[in-house]
Design a protein around this motif. Structure first.
Motif, PDB file in Angstrom:
ATOM      1  N   TRP A 210       0.544  -1.233   0.075  1.00 43.71           N
ATOM      2  CA  TRP A 210       0.059   0.089   0.200  1.00 43.71           C
ATOM      3  C   TRP A 210       0.843   1.209  -0.131  1.00 43.71           C
ATOM      4  O   TRP A 210       0.421   2.438   0.118  1.00 43.71           O
ATOM      5  N   THR A 211       2.327   1.238  -0.207  1.00 47.45           N
ATOM      6  CA  THR A 211       3.219   2.010   0.196  1.00 47.45           C
ATOM      7  C   THR A 211       2.714   3.429  -0.858  1.00 47.45           C
ATOM      8  O   THR A 211       2.681   4.466  -0.390  1.00 47.45           O
ATOM      9  N   ASN A 212       2.519   3.139  -2.391  1.00 48.62           N
ATOM     10  CA  ASN A 212       2.124   4.224  -3.129  1.00 48.62           C
ATOM     11  C   ASN A 212       0.941   4.941  -2.771  1.00 48.62           C
ATOM     12  O   ASN A 212       0.821   6.273  -3.223  1.00 48.62           O
ATOM     13  N   ARG A 213      -0.083   4.249  -2.384  1.00 44.46           N
ATOM     14  CA  ARG A 213      -1.322   4.864  -2.025  1.00 44.46           C
ATOM     15  C   ARG A 213      -1.252   5.869  -0.955  1.00 44.46           C
ATOM     16  O   ARG A 213      -1.813   6.793  -0.845  1.00 44.46           O
ATOM     17  N   VAL A 214      -0.289   5.303   0.072  1.00 47.94           N
ATOM     18  CA  VAL A 214      -0.185   6.279   1.446  1.00 47.94           C
ATOM     19  C   VAL A 214       0.665   7.509   1.143  1.00 47.94           C
ATOM     20  O   VAL A 214       0.463   8.651   1.384  1.00 47.94           O
ATOM     21  N   LEU A 215       1.518   7.276   0.109  1.00 48.24           N
ATOM     22  CA  LEU A 215       2.477   8.497  -0.447  1.00 48.24           C
ATOM     23  C   LEU A 215       1.825   9.436  -1.230  1.00 48.24           C
ATOM     24  O   LEU A 215       2.488  10.596  -1.726  1.00 48.24           O
ATOM     25  N   THR A 218       2.172  13.044  -1.055  1.00 50.94           N
ATOM     26  CA  THR A 218       3.769  13.575  -1.054  1.00 50.94           C
ATOM     27  C   THR A 218       4.003  13.888  -2.631  1.00 50.94           C
ATOM     28  O   THR A 218       5.153  14.712  -2.863  1.00 50.94           O
ATOM     29  N   GLY A 219       3.346  13.135  -3.588  1.00 51.67           N
ATOM     30  CA  GLY A 219       3.736  13.404  -4.922  1.00 51.67           C
ATOM     31  C   GLY A 219       4.998  12.269  -5.233  1.00 51.67           C
ATOM     32  O   GLY A 219       5.067  12.256  -6.505  1.00 51.67           O
ATOM     33  N   ALA A 220       5.098  11.489  -4.554  1.00 51.91           N
ATOM     34  CA  ALA A 220       6.265  10.559  -4.584  1.00 51.91           C
ATOM     35  C   ALA A 220       5.399   9.170  -4.969  1.00 51.91           C
ATOM     36  O   ALA A 220       4.246   8.803  -4.609  1.00 51.91           O
ATOM     37  N   SER A 221       6.094   8.504  -5.755  1.00 50.79           N
ATOM     38  CA  SER A 221       5.829   7.104  -6.404  1.00 50.79           C
ATOM     39  C   SER A 221       6.902   6.137  -6.502  1.00 50.79           C
ATOM     40  O   SER A 221       7.725   6.487  -7.305  1.00 50.79           O
ATOM     41  N   LEU A 222       6.959   5.109  -5.874  1.00 45.56           N
ATOM     42  CA  LEU A 222       7.994   4.271  -6.191  1.00 45.56           C
ATOM     43  C   LEU A 222       7.659   3.106  -7.251  1.00 45.56           C
ATOM     44  O   LEU A 222       6.713   2.505  -7.174  1.00 45.56           O
ATOM     45  N   PRO A 371      25.494   0.998   7.644  1.00 47.67           N
ATOM     46  CA  PRO A 371      25.494   1.404   6.457  1.00 47.67           C
ATOM     47  C   PRO A 371      24.243   1.275   5.868  1.00 47.67           C
ATOM     48  O   PRO A 371      23.735   0.082   5.745  1.00 47.67           O
ATOM     49  N   ILE A 372      23.518   2.281   5.332  1.00 49.12           N
ATOM     50  CA  ILE A 372      22.313   2.015   4.493  1.00 49.12           C
ATOM     51  C   ILE A 372      22.238   2.862   2.991  1.00 49.12           C
ATOM     52  O   ILE A 372      21.201   3.150   2.653  1.00 49.12           O
ATOM     53  N   ASP A 373      23.461   3.078   2.868  1.00 53.16           N
ATOM     54  CA  ASP A 373      23.526   3.971   1.432  1.00 53.16           C
ATOM     55  C   ASP A 373      22.946   3.340   0.233  1.00 53.16           C
ATOM     56  O   ASP A 373      22.043   3.727  -0.628  1.00 53.16           O
ATOM     57  N   ALA A 374      22.967   1.821   0.281  1.00 53.83           N
ATOM     58  CA  ALA A 374      22.540   0.935  -0.870  1.00 53.83           C
ATOM     59  C   ALA A 374      20.842   1.151  -0.853  1.00 53.83           C
ATOM     60  O   ALA A 374      20.343   0.669  -1.927  1.00 53.83           O
ATOM     61  N   PHE A 375      20.273   1.552   0.290  1.00 51.98           N
ATOM     62  CA  PHE A 375      18.841   1.467   0.192  1.00 51.98           C
ATOM     63  C   PHE A 375      18.133   2.984   0.065  1.00 51.98           C
ATOM     64  O   PHE A 375      17.161   3.180   0.446  1.00 51.98           O
ATOM     65  N   ARG A 376      19.005   3.645  -0.785  1.00 54.46           N
ATOM     66  CA  ARG A 376      18.296   5.349  -0.549  1.00 54.46           C
ATOM     67  C   ARG A 376      17.184   5.185  -1.628  1.00 54.46           C
ATOM     68  O   ARG A 376      17.310   4.582  -2.783  1.00 54.46           O
ATOM     69  N   VAL A 377      16.537   6.268  -1.585  1.00 55.38           N
ATOM     70  CA  VAL A 377      15.207   6.466  -2.535  1.00 55.38           C
ATOM     71  C   VAL A 377      15.796   7.036  -3.766  1.00 55.38           C
ATOM     72  O   VAL A 377      15.086   6.920  -4.775  1.00 55.38           O
ATOM     73  N   ALA A 381      17.660   2.395  -9.539  1.00 57.34           N
ATOM     74  CA  ALA A 381      16.640   1.643  -9.590  1.00 57.34           C
ATOM     75  C   ALA A 381      15.335   2.245  -9.326  1.00 57.34           C
ATOM     76  O   ALA A 381      14.383   1.858  -9.783  1.00 57.34           O
ATOM     77  N   LEU A 382      15.370   3.304  -8.629  1.00 56.63           N
ATOM     78  CA  LEU A 382      13.943   4.007  -8.198  1.00 56.63           C
ATOM     79  C   LEU A 382      13.654   5.182  -8.901  1.00 56.63           C
ATOM     80  O   LEU A 382      12.423   5.771  -8.780  1.00 56.63           O
ATOM     81  N   THR A 383      14.502   5.702  -9.662  1.00 56.96           N
ATOM     82  CA  THR A 383      14.625   6.983 -10.440  1.00 56.96           C
ATOM     83  C   THR A 383      14.699   6.917 -11.801  1.00 56.96           C
ATOM     84  O   THR A 383      14.415   7.904 -12.420  1.00 56.96           O
TER      85      THR A 383
END
Length: 393
Positions: A210-215, A218-222, A371-377, A381-383
């Motif tokens: 449900w992530t994109n529905r909640v977001l 915000t204008g964001a969509s993954l 470290p969580i740099d690999a998981f940035r939005v 892969a997400l942009t």
């Protein structure tokens, strides 16, 4: 009403984040779940998930040992057992995988990370595997990797424990409360439900399918793909042979990738296939098992673990919500840093207790403890719309 932090979605990642935030903030933290607590509609239900140090990618290998420590902390505070160590196997059928591009997802990929992080392990050929665990029927060009710290993390129990601990620290929990919108509001966030508008300094969105529905506000969509996966429980009559003390969790990499559990949670063994389910949505998914995969499971058991099987107790479905690179998303939105997004990419539960702490770090504007740099939005892969899907099957 106003809160310092609101967590939307109380599955594995959200419940862990709620606990870690409440442990630091106390009252002023709210967790919201659209369904009843412990519901069966998402990705965090059921008794068991595999927990393991065995990882073939550095970004996960670096988090594996800290995840165990995080679960230890939860068990110590709650007095509840969540992790059961059984030992674990990664088994590679090299004949079946010949010609398949596995990248680092072969035995050598795992041992390279073990060597890098100083983790002990054993390598076994087919004869060594069946000598140690005669439950397996194995021969030929097969290689097995054994690591003694692998085991089971109890999914439903850990979610309930995280929520109970969060309440003990003063968090408020609202179930059966759908969130209709999350709207950045100045430096804070407005969270809209059917009954009221709530305000928070920071919001963690851990809403999986449900992530994109909640977001949306915000204008964001993954670019997330939702898959319907399934597991089968077999009422094996050979209980002692498949007790957690005598049979390890396993992953079997062949033509298809299977994973299995000893008798735990139900008086039955459990088998699943990693990935491969059909695409769906949170609204369109069914709870009906795929008969093709059901037959595939039965054939695998008959060929490789004949006494593991038995009458089917039940088969149940769940959802994986997966970015194109099948890596986690743990980050604040660039345009709205007061909104933090968490997605587990269908394989996060083993890390959930640690991810809760990482999400608390992000929410409280701290450098994450690991470290969580690999998981940035903001990663390609997400942009990048042309980024190819590369699921780890």
């Amino acid at each position: 009403m106003s809160y310092r932090a609101i967590v939307v979605g109380l599955g594995g990642l959200g419940s862990a984040a709620l606990y870690r935030l409440a442990a630091e903030i106390g009252p002023g933290v709210l967790g919201i779940e659209q369904f009843e607590l412990g519901h069966q509609r998402g990705a965090s239900q059921d008794h068991s998930r595999i927990i393991r140090l065995a990882q073939h990618q550095e970004q996960y290998a670096a988090l594996a040992a800290p995840a165990y420590k995080a679960w230890d902390e939860v068990e110590a505070e709650s007095g509840q057992q969540i992790v059961t160590k059984t030992g674990g196997l990664v088994i590679e059928d090299r004949v079946a995988r010949r010609g398949i591009d596995t990248g680092a997802r072969n035995i050598e990929g795992y041992t390279a990370m073990f060597d890098r992080f100083g983790v002990g392990y054993e390598l076994l050929d087919a004869d060594g595997l069946t000598a140690r665990w005669p439950q397996f029927r194995a021969s030929g060009d097969l290689l097995a990797l054994y690591q003694a710290d692998s085991g089971i993390v109890d999914a439903a129990r850990s979610n309930a424990v995280h929520i109970a601990l969060a309440r003990a620290h003063g968090a408020e929990v609202r179930a059966r409360t759908p969130v209709r919108d999350v709207r950045p509001d100045g430096d804070g966030v407005a969270v809209v439900t059917d009954d009221e508008v709530l305000y928070a300094d920071r919001v963690v969105v851990a809403s999986d399918a449900w992530t994109n529905r909640v977001l949306a506000g915000t204008g964001a969509s993954l670019p997330l793909t939702v898959l319907q996966e399934q597991v089968t429980y077999y009422a094996t009559p050979h209980l002692a042979e498949f007790s957690p003390a005598r049979f390890p969790v396993f992953m079997w990499h062949g033509e298809h990738n299977f994973y299995g559990f000893p008798v735990y949670g139900e008086v039955a063994t459990k088998l699943g296939q990693h990935m491969g389910g059909h695409e769906t949505t949170a609204d369109d998914r069914t709870f009906d098992p795929d008969p093709v995969r059901r037959r595939r499971y039965d054939a695998f058991v008959d060929a490789n673990l004949p006494r593991f099987g038995g009458p089917e107790l039940y088969t149940k479905t769940c959802l994986y919500t997966v970015p194109p690179d099948q890596n986690f998303v743990l980050d604040a939105l660039p345009e709205h840093p007061q909104v933090i997004v968490a997605n587990g990419a269908g394989h996060a539960f083993k890390f959930a207790a640690l991810i809760g702490q990482l999400l608390a770090d992000l929410t409280l504007d701290r450098t994450p403890s690991h470290p969580i740099d690999a998981f940035r939005v903001t990663r390609p892969a997400l942009t990048d719309p042309s980024f190819p899907r590369s699921f780890h099957v």
